[in-house]
Design a protein around this motif. Structure first.
Motif, short mmCIF file in Angstrom:
data_model
loop_
_atom_site.label_atom_id
_atom_site.label_comp_id
_atom_site.label_asym_id
_atom_site.label_seq_id
_atom_site.Cartn_x
_atom_site.Cartn_y
_atom_site.Cartn_z
N HIS A 27 28.65 23.66 37.63
CA HIS A 27 28.58 24.76 36.68
C HIS A 27 29.10 24.27 35.35
CE1 HIS A 27 28.79 28.99 35.42
NE2 HIS A 27 29.82 28.57 34.71
N VAL A 28 28.35 24.53 34.27
CA VAL A 28 28.77 24.15 32.93
C VAL A 28 29.37 25.40 32.27
CG1 VAL A 28 28.04 23.26 30.69
CG2 VAL A 28 27.00 22.37 32.78
N VAL A 29 30.61 25.27 31.81
CA VAL A 29 31.36 26.41 31.26
C VAL A 29 30.76 26.87 29.94
CG1 VAL A 29 33.62 27.17 30.43
CG2 VAL A 29 33.47 25.64 32.40
N ALA A 30 30.54 28.19 29.85
CA ALA A 30 30.03 28.84 28.64
C ALA A 30 31.21 29.41 27.85
CB ALA A 30 29.05 29.94 29.02
N PRO A 31 31.00 29.72 26.57
CA PRO A 31 32.09 30.29 25.76
C PRO A 31 32.67 31.55 26.39
CG PRO A 31 30.25 29.68 24.36
CD PRO A 31 29.78 29.53 25.78
N GLY A 32 34.00 31.62 26.48
CA GLY A 32 34.69 32.79 26.98
C GLY A 32 34.72 32.94 28.49
N GLU A 33 34.12 32.03 29.20
CA GLU A 33 34.03 32.13 30.66
C GLU A 33 35.36 31.79 31.32
OE1 GLU A 33 30.17 31.41 33.35
OE2 GLU A 33 30.88 29.67 32.25
N THR A 34 35.64 32.47 32.44
CA THR A 34 36.88 32.25 33.18
C THR A 34 36.57 31.74 34.59
OG1 THR A 34 36.95 34.48 34.12
CG2 THR A 34 37.98 34.18 31.95
N LEU A 35 37.59 31.18 35.23
CA LEU A 35 37.44 30.74 36.61
C LEU A 35 37.09 31.92 37.51
CD1 LEU A 35 40.45 28.28 36.87
CD2 LEU A 35 38.02 27.68 37.03
N TRP A 36 37.67 33.06 37.25
CA TRP A 36 37.40 34.27 38.03
C TRP A 36 35.91 34.62 37.96
CZ3 TRP A 36 41.01 36.72 40.98
CH2 TRP A 36 40.68 37.97 41.50
N GLN A 37 35.34 34.60 36.74
CA GLN A 37 33.92 34.91 36.57
C GLN A 37 33.04 33.89 37.27
OE1 GLN A 37 34.13 34.83 32.30
NE2 GLN A 37 33.90 37.06 32.14
N ILE A 38 33.41 32.63 37.18
CA ILE A 38 32.62 31.57 37.82
C ILE A 38 32.64 31.75 39.33
CG2 ILE A 38 32.52 29.08 38.24
CD1 ILE A 38 33.63 28.80 35.29
N ALA A 39 33.81 32.07 39.88
CA ALA A 39 33.92 32.29 41.32
C ALA A 39 33.10 33.51 41.76
CB ALA A 39 35.38 32.46 41.72
N LEU A 40 33.14 34.58 40.98
CA LEU A 40 32.36 35.77 41.32
C LEU A 40 30.86 35.49 41.24
CD1 LEU A 40 34.32 38.66 39.58
CD2 LEU A 40 33.97 38.33 42.03
N GLN A 41 30.46 34.68 40.29
CA GLN A 41 29.05 34.32 40.15
C GLN A 41 28.60 33.47 41.34
OE1 GLN A 41 28.11 32.43 36.42
NE2 GLN A 41 26.04 31.96 37.04
N ALA A 42 29.48 32.59 41.78
CA ALA A 42 29.14 31.70 42.90
C ALA A 42 29.07 32.45 44.22
CB ALA A 42 30.16 30.56 42.99
N GLU A 43 29.94 33.45 44.38
CA GLU A 43 30.00 34.23 45.62
C GLU A 43 30.11 35.72 45.29
OE1 GLU A 43 33.13 32.83 48.16
OE2 GLU A 43 32.14 30.92 48.49
N PRO A 44 29.00 36.34 44.85
CA PRO A 44 29.05 37.75 44.47
C PRO A 44 29.53 38.63 45.63
CG PRO A 44 26.92 36.77 43.93
CD PRO A 44 27.68 35.76 44.74
N GLY A 45 30.35 39.61 45.29
CA GLY A 45 30.81 40.57 46.28
C GLY A 45 31.99 40.11 47.13
N SER A 46 32.45 38.88 46.94
CA SER A 46 33.58 38.40 47.74
C SER A 46 34.84 38.37 46.89
CB SER A 46 33.29 37.00 48.30
OG SER A 46 33.24 36.07 47.25
N ASP A 47 35.98 38.25 47.53
CA ASP A 47 37.26 38.11 46.83
C ASP A 47 37.30 36.69 46.25
OD1 ASP A 47 39.89 37.71 46.06
OD2 ASP A 47 40.71 38.81 47.75
N PRO A 48 37.39 36.55 44.94
CA PRO A 48 37.27 35.23 44.32
C PRO A 48 38.54 34.36 44.36
CG PRO A 48 37.53 36.89 42.64
CD PRO A 48 37.44 37.62 43.96
#
Length: 78
Positions: A27-48
């Protein structure tokens, strides 16, 4: 707004000296992106929380500050 680019590289990373390879996507980090958002994107609906910790360890991050353009290995859990 694009939150990031996920490149499926089919790669793997080592979790430790004797650990089995961990399958990853990148995953290439976009402006303003957080680890929490990246984890949610990778596994939607799960506890990140667990995935965030795995991303931190896998990429040997020293802080949660992510520079734009950083290529992160993200564990693929099936």
């Amino acid at each position: 707004l694009v939150m990031g680019v996920v490149l499926l590289g089919g790669g793997s990373a080592q979790g430790g000296e004797h650990a089995a390879p961990v399958p990853v996507s990148y995953h290439v980090v976009a402006p303003g992106e957080t680890l929490w958002q990246i984890a949610l994107q990778a596994e939607p609906g799960s506890d990140p929380r667990d995935l965030v910790e795995q991303i931190v360890q896998l990429n040997q991050l020293r802080s949660a500050d992510l520079p734009v353009g950083l290529r992160l290995a993200v564990p693929v859990r099936g």
